[in-house]
Design a protein around this motif. Structure first.
Motif, mmCIF file in Angstrom:
data_model
loop_
_atom_site.group_PDB
_atom_site.id
_atom_site.type_symbol
_atom_site.label_atom_id
_atom_site.label_comp_id
_atom_site.label_asym_id
_atom_site.label_seq_id
_atom_site.Cartn_x
_atom_site.Cartn_y
_atom_site.Cartn_z
ATOM 1 N N GLY A 196 -3.831 1.052 -0.634
ATOM 2 C CA GLY A 196 -3.614 2.699 -0.510
ATOM 3 C C GLY A 196 -3.651 3.407 -1.858
ATOM 4 N N ALA A 197 -3.035 4.417 -2.034
ATOM 5 C CA ALA A 197 -3.127 5.324 -3.113
ATOM 6 C C ALA A 197 -2.822 4.648 -4.288
ATOM 7 N N MET A 198 -1.634 3.717 -4.115
ATOM 8 C CA MET A 198 -1.221 2.893 -5.254
ATOM 9 C C MET A 198 -2.245 2.147 -6.048
ATOM 10 N N ASP A 242 7.541 4.026 -5.699
ATOM 11 C CA ASP A 242 8.490 3.603 -4.674
ATOM 12 C C ASP A 242 8.785 2.196 -4.494
ATOM 13 N N LYS A 243 7.533 1.626 -4.856
ATOM 14 C CA LYS A 243 7.459 0.190 -4.716
ATOM 15 C C LYS A 243 7.792 -1.119 -5.806
ATOM 16 N N ILE A 244 8.003 -0.308 -7.141
ATOM 17 C CA ILE A 244 8.117 -1.032 -8.214
ATOM 18 C C ILE A 244 9.068 -2.020 -8.287
ATOM 19 N N MET A 291 -12.610 11.379 -3.914
ATOM 20 C CA MET A 291 -11.347 10.488 -3.998
ATOM 21 C C MET A 291 -11.460 9.193 -3.210
ATOM 22 N N GLY A 292 -10.554 8.141 -3.379
ATOM 23 C CA GLY A 292 -10.697 7.225 -2.772
ATOM 24 C C GLY A 292 -9.478 7.235 -1.607
ATOM 25 N N LEU A 293 -9.957 7.159 -0.357
ATOM 26 C CA LEU A 293 -9.064 7.360 0.784
ATOM 27 C C LEU A 293 -8.923 6.070 1.562
ATOM 28 N N GLY A 330 0.911 -1.268 -0.026
ATOM 29 C CA GLY A 330 -0.063 0.150 -0.025
ATOM 30 C C GLY A 330 1.042 1.286 -0.025
ATOM 31 N N GLY A 331 0.472 2.394 0.517
ATOM 32 C CA GLY A 331 1.102 3.533 0.781
ATOM 33 C C GLY A 331 0.937 4.252 -0.773
ATOM 34 N N ALA A 332 1.666 5.304 -0.952
ATOM 35 C CA ALA A 332 1.218 6.502 -1.718
ATOM 36 C C ALA A 332 1.672 6.006 -3.236
ATOM 37 N N LYS A 333 2.856 5.797 -3.415
ATOM 38 C CA LYS A 333 3.336 5.635 -4.754
ATOM 39 C C LYS A 333 3.561 4.470 -5.347
ATOM 40 N N GLY A 387 8.845 1.937 8.358
ATOM 41 C CA GLY A 387 8.065 3.099 7.794
ATOM 42 C C GLY A 387 6.559 3.205 8.374
ATOM 43 N N ASP A 388 5.598 3.680 7.428
ATOM 44 C CA ASP A 388 4.361 3.912 7.860
ATOM 45 C C ASP A 388 3.356 2.930 8.350
ATOM 46 N N SER A 389 3.791 1.620 7.760
ATOM 47 C CA SER A 389 3.087 0.410 8.216
ATOM 48 C C SER A 389 3.595 0.222 9.628
ATOM 49 N N ALA A 390 4.588 0.577 9.901
ATOM 50 C CA ALA A 390 5.211 -0.052 11.312
ATOM 51 C C ALA A 390 4.653 0.914 12.367
ATOM 52 N N TRP A 418 3.922 -7.228 4.636
ATOM 53 C CA TRP A 418 2.962 -6.157 4.368
ATOM 54 C C TRP A 418 3.963 -4.710 4.485
ATOM 55 N N ASN A 419 3.875 -4.138 3.372
ATOM 56 C CA ASN A 419 4.495 -2.754 3.434
ATOM 57 C C ASN A 419 3.370 -1.772 2.762
ATOM 58 N N GLY A 420 3.246 -0.642 3.482
ATOM 59 C CA GLY A 420 2.477 0.396 3.091
ATOM 60 C C GLY A 420 0.855 0.474 3.552
ATOM 61 N N PRO A 421 0.445 1.417 4.245
ATOM 62 C CA PRO A 421 -0.947 1.633 4.560
ATOM 63 C C PRO A 421 -1.814 1.518 3.651
ATOM 64 N N MET A 422 -3.027 0.848 3.887
ATOM 65 C CA MET A 422 -4.187 0.779 3.107
ATOM 66 C C MET A 422 -4.934 2.099 2.650
ATOM 67 N N GLY A 423 -4.813 2.864 3.339
ATOM 68 C CA GLY A 423 -5.486 4.289 3.079
ATOM 69 C C GLY A 423 -4.677 5.220 4.006
ATOM 70 N N VAL A 424 -5.357 6.625 4.151
ATOM 71 C CA VAL A 424 -4.778 7.560 4.960
ATOM 72 C C VAL A 424 -5.227 7.324 6.278
ATOM 73 N N PHE A 425 -4.348 6.370 6.942
ATOM 74 C CA PHE A 425 -4.666 6.015 8.245
ATOM 75 C C PHE A 425 -4.281 6.877 9.311
ATOM 76 N N GLU A 426 -3.720 8.256 8.909
ATOM 77 C CA GLU A 426 -3.274 9.279 10.026
ATOM 78 C C GLU A 426 -4.819 9.622 10.395
ATOM 79 N N ILE A 427 -5.793 9.782 9.374
ATOM 80 C CA ILE A 427 -7.027 10.222 9.719
ATOM 81 C C ILE A 427 -8.035 9.221 10.126
HETATM 82 N N1 LIG Z 1 -5.676 6.335 -0.914
HETATM 83 C C1 LIG Z 1 -4.790 7.270 -0.466
HETATM 84 N N2 LIG Z 1 -4.710 8.366 -0.769
HETATM 85 C C2 LIG Z 1 -3.747 9.254 -0.471
HETATM 86 N N3 LIG Z 1 -2.979 8.851 0.303
HETATM 87 C C3 LIG Z 1 -2.826 7.774 0.792
HETATM 88 C C4 LIG Z 1 -3.844 6.692 0.479
HETATM 89 N N4 LIG Z 1 -3.500 5.526 0.918
HETATM 90 C C5 LIG Z 1 -2.284 6.000 1.594
HETATM 91 N N5 LIG Z 1 -1.867 7.000 1.660
HETATM 92 C C6 LIG Z 1 -0.567 7.820 2.325
HETATM 93 O O1 LIG Z 1 0.391 7.166 1.810
HETATM 94 C C7 LIG Z 1 1.459 7.097 2.841
HETATM 95 C C8 LIG Z 1 2.230 6.285 3.290
HETATM 96 O O2 LIG Z 1 3.086 6.023 1.913
HETATM 97 P P1 LIG Z 1 4.538 5.349 1.899
HETATM 98 O O3 LIG Z 1 5.378 6.381 2.530
HETATM 99 O O4 LIG Z 1 4.353 4.472 0.667
HETATM 100 O O5 LIG Z 1 4.327 4.053 2.924
HETATM 101 P P2 LIG Z 1 5.326 3.387 3.957
HETATM 102 O O6 LIG Z 1 6.163 4.445 4.257
HETATM 103 O O7 LIG Z 1 4.720 2.190 4.678
HETATM 104 O O8 LIG Z 1 6.230 2.770 2.641
HETATM 105 C C9 LIG Z 1 0.719 7.786 4.142
HETATM 106 O O9 LIG Z 1 0.833 8.960 4.637
HETATM 107 C C10 LIG Z 1 -0.777 7.776 3.778
HETATM 108 O O10 LIG Z 1 -1.628 8.669 4.316
#
Ligand SMILES: Nc1ncnc2c1ncn2[C@@H]1O[C@H](COP(=O)(O)OP(=O)(O)O)[C@@H](O)[C@H]1O
Ligand SMILES: O=C(OP(=O)(O)O)[C@H](O)COP(=O)(O)O
Length: 655
Positions: A219-221, A200-202, A292-294, A194-197, A354-357, A316-325
């Protein structure tokens, strides 16, 4: 694990310089997450308990080689002092007089933290002088900084080329878990990304295609992938320039029979804020413009749950959504819970840092997983299948059977027969049954017969220090291969630098001797090495290449099983100067490459290459733990009890 750890070495009264990753988040002078500090404590406590003094090195943030007060490690040292029993001292410098004094006055059981390593410009450049300085403060380097393992910096990698570097417990655990899933995961194996990009994970996705059975994307991915499948994603975050890449990955997954599992619904909102209106939308129906999907939705969670239920390994690497909110944290929380439940039932689970931890910590689930990595970037690069420089530089254990490892002594013109008898009897008693490596004693002609006799009942072998290349005749003062063989000599040392330089033996003469010895079934230790001026002129490899090519001229591939090469830089023989493990390793690697060019890779892999030149108990560890150094040809230290100690150290390195 193939790496040496703090458990493999003697730490009593040693000075240890330990690289930890204390790169912790600090807000208004307060540490907001001390996971990394706590994670280093088992190693610190262990080396202290074993009687060592500890100097700690770490970076903090990215101060760009400048002394920047906000990046001082002082608050971290203070916090460590609060949570550890032993006393922690801090010195607000990275080198020089203050540091030297602090190190000098350090007592057993005390910990000294130096200032942020990145206050030094040379740290990120892996500067040699800086590495030498830090190495000079200690006997052993312990690398426990997994979070920094993807960086080749002076404090983790540079020092390791000067003094031996072993892994701490944290590093060991990270290698065990992340290295374990990269090399040999228990299947079925699933990865949740998951996560943003995507960018980053390609690398990780590509590498995992070869290993994983299922890859889940959240995640945003996910929106880059969904867009690649022509789904309507509204105003969700995605990477336009990665759509083609996503298409490629979808295709590759099909070809490789990897199930790529994408969400079927999403939690959407018009704003990225707490308390805004949100709804759940099916991906097939599509997300409207302006929304937008969050987070991933409940149907996706159900799907993930079913698909994950029989997995034996989950990364598991990267959150499934904007978990900070909190409004968009449910998907991440439920996935974390799901993995925790499966871990309870026996699945191995690894959370990439990172963020998953941080998310796992936030939901109070961090203790529930098999392993939560302390490295974000490092764990990703490791999962990509890359060899991390900060792991590569840690000393390797030698695997039994990998090659013939050898400890050879060369007494030169020392010891009368009487002296030899007493000493060899002692060696037989103490190291006579060695079965992990070969022990060879190079002794003067006069002692050969006697030493061969004393060692007959042991595993120790005997070598002559020279011989002549003719069979017999008018060669006053010389000795033939046949004469040596007749008194049970197994090896002969040829081309030693003293023979080359004092007695002016040429490559051609040495070559004749090599061939004569081999045809008489004597094994050969062929010595090569450059003079100081040749090294200074950058000619090391030219000299060594010439000596090997000429020395082995006409020696067949089959004969090579009876040839050992000894690299002895002349400037290090009897001078007390020793090549650094890195200098020696570099030359050994080149020698092995040369042998593969002359013969083939099999011959190169099976030829033992020994290092010689001021080998002592203090330096054998660093040398022998290098991958291409298969043992030592030892001069001065082979005349005394040190030789026994050398054998004991080598034994510990071979597993
Ligand atoms: N659907 C989404 N839209 C926007 N941001 C997202 C979405 N899902 C996750 N994120 C954001 O992605 C960020 C983590 O991305 P990243 O740095 O790639 O993860 P990690 O540090 O675990 O590798 C988080 O701040 C999270 O809020
Ligand atoms: O925190 C770190 O990286 P991470 O956030 O990717 O785990 C490491 O300490 C490495 O730091 P760096 O990325 O500044 O080299």
């Amino acid at each position: 694990m193939s790496k040496m750890t703090i458990k493999d070495i003697d730490l009593k009264d040693k000075k240890v310089i330990m690289r930890v990753d204390f790169n912790v988040p600090i807000k208004d002078g307060k540490i907001t997450d001390e996971t990394r500090i706590k994670a280093a404590i088992p190693s610190i406590n262990y080396v202290l308990e074993k009687g060592a003094k500890v100097i700690l090195l770490s970076h903090l943030g990215r101060p760009k080689g400048e002394r920047t007060p906000e990046f001082s490690l002082k608050p971290v040292a203070e916090r460590l002092n609060e949570i550890i029993d032993n006393e922690v001292k801090f010195v607000d410098d990275t080198r020089g007089e203050k540091v030297d004094k602090a190190v000098e006055s350090l007592k057993s059981g005390e910990i000294l933290v130096l200032e942020n390593t990145r206050f030094e410009k040379g740290e990120k450049k892996n500067d040699e002088e800086l590495s030498n300085y830090w190495a000079s403060l200690a006997d052993i380097h312990v690398n426990d900084a997994f979070g920094t393992a993807h960086r080749a910096h002076a404090s983790n990698v540079g020092i390791a080329s000067v003094i031996p570097s072993v892994a701490g417990f944290l590093m060991e655990k990270e290698i065990k878990f992340i290295g374990g899933v990269t090399e040999n995961p228990e299947k079925p194996y699933a990865v949740i990304l998951g996560g943003a990009k995507v960018s980053d994970k390609i690398g990780v996705i590509k590498n995992l295609m070869n290993e994983a059975n299922k890859i889940f994307i959240g995640g945003a991915m996910m929106f880059t992938f969904l867009k690649a499948l022509d789904k309507k994603i509204g105003s969700s975050k995605f990477e336009e320039d990665k759509i083609d890449l996503a298409k490629e990955l979808i295709k590759e997954a099909k070809e490789k029979n990897v199930e790529l599992i994408l969400p079927t619904d999403a939690v959407v909102a018009q704003k990225l804020e707490t308390g805004v209106e949100k709804k759940i939308v099916s991906i097939d129906d599509g997300i409207e413009e302006g929304w937008m999907g969050l987070d991933i939705g409940p149907k996706t969670l159900e799907l993930f749950k079913n698909e994950l239920s029989n997995m034996k390994t989950i990364v598991w690497n990267g959150p499934m959504g904007v978990f900070e909110i909190d409004d968009f944290a449910e998907g991440t929380k439920q996935v974390a819970q799901l993995i925790a439940d499966l871990t309870d039932k026996g699945t191995t689970s690894i959370i990439g840092g990172g963020d998953s931890a941080a998310a796992a910590e936030k939901f109070g689930l961090a203790q529930k997983f098999s392993h939560v990595s302390t490295g974000g970037g490092a764990s990703l690069e490791y999962l990509e299948g890359n060899e991390l420089p900060g792991i590569k530089s840690i000393a390797n254990k030698k695997r039994l059977g990998e090659r013939n490892f050898i400890l050879a002594g060369n007494w030169k013109m020392n010891k009368t027969n009487t002296e030899a008898s007493a000493f060899v009897n002692k060696l037989v008693g103490q190291i006579g049954n060695e079965n992990k490596f070969e022990i060879i004693l190079g002794v003067p002609y006069t002692a050969l017969d006697r030493v061969a006799d004393i060692t007959r009942s042991s595993k120790i072998k005997v070598a002559a220090e020279n011989m002549y290349f003719e069979d017999s005749g008018a060669f006053t003062g010389e000795i033939s291969a046949k004469m040596l063989k007749d008194i049970n000599t197994e090896y002969v040392i040829l081309g030693h630098s003293e023979r080359r330089n004092i007695f002016k033996e040429t490559d051609e003469e040495i070559n004749k001797k090599v061939k004569k010895a081999l045809s008489n079934e004597l094994k050969v230790i062929l010595c090569v090495g450059e003079l100081l001026e040749e090294r200074e002129d950058g000619l090391t490899l030219n000299v060594v290449e010439r000596q090997i090519k000429k020395g082995l001229k006409g020696v067949t591939k089959e004969d090579m099983s009876n040839v050992v090469i000894a690299y002895e830089p002349v400037w290090a023989i009897g001078t007390g100067k020793v090549a650094t493990p890195k200098q020696a390793q570099d030359t050994h690697e080149s020698i092995r490459r040369l042998i593969s060019e002359i013969y083939d890779q099999d011959v190169a892999n099976s030829t033992s290459i020994l290092y010689g030149g001021s080998v002592k108990p203090e330096n054998i560890f660093g040398l022998f733990s290098k991958p291409d150094i298969d043992g030592g040809l030892v001069g001065g230290a082979s005349l005394k009890e040190d030789f026994i100690e050398l054998a004991n150290i080598m034994r510990d390195i071979i597993v």
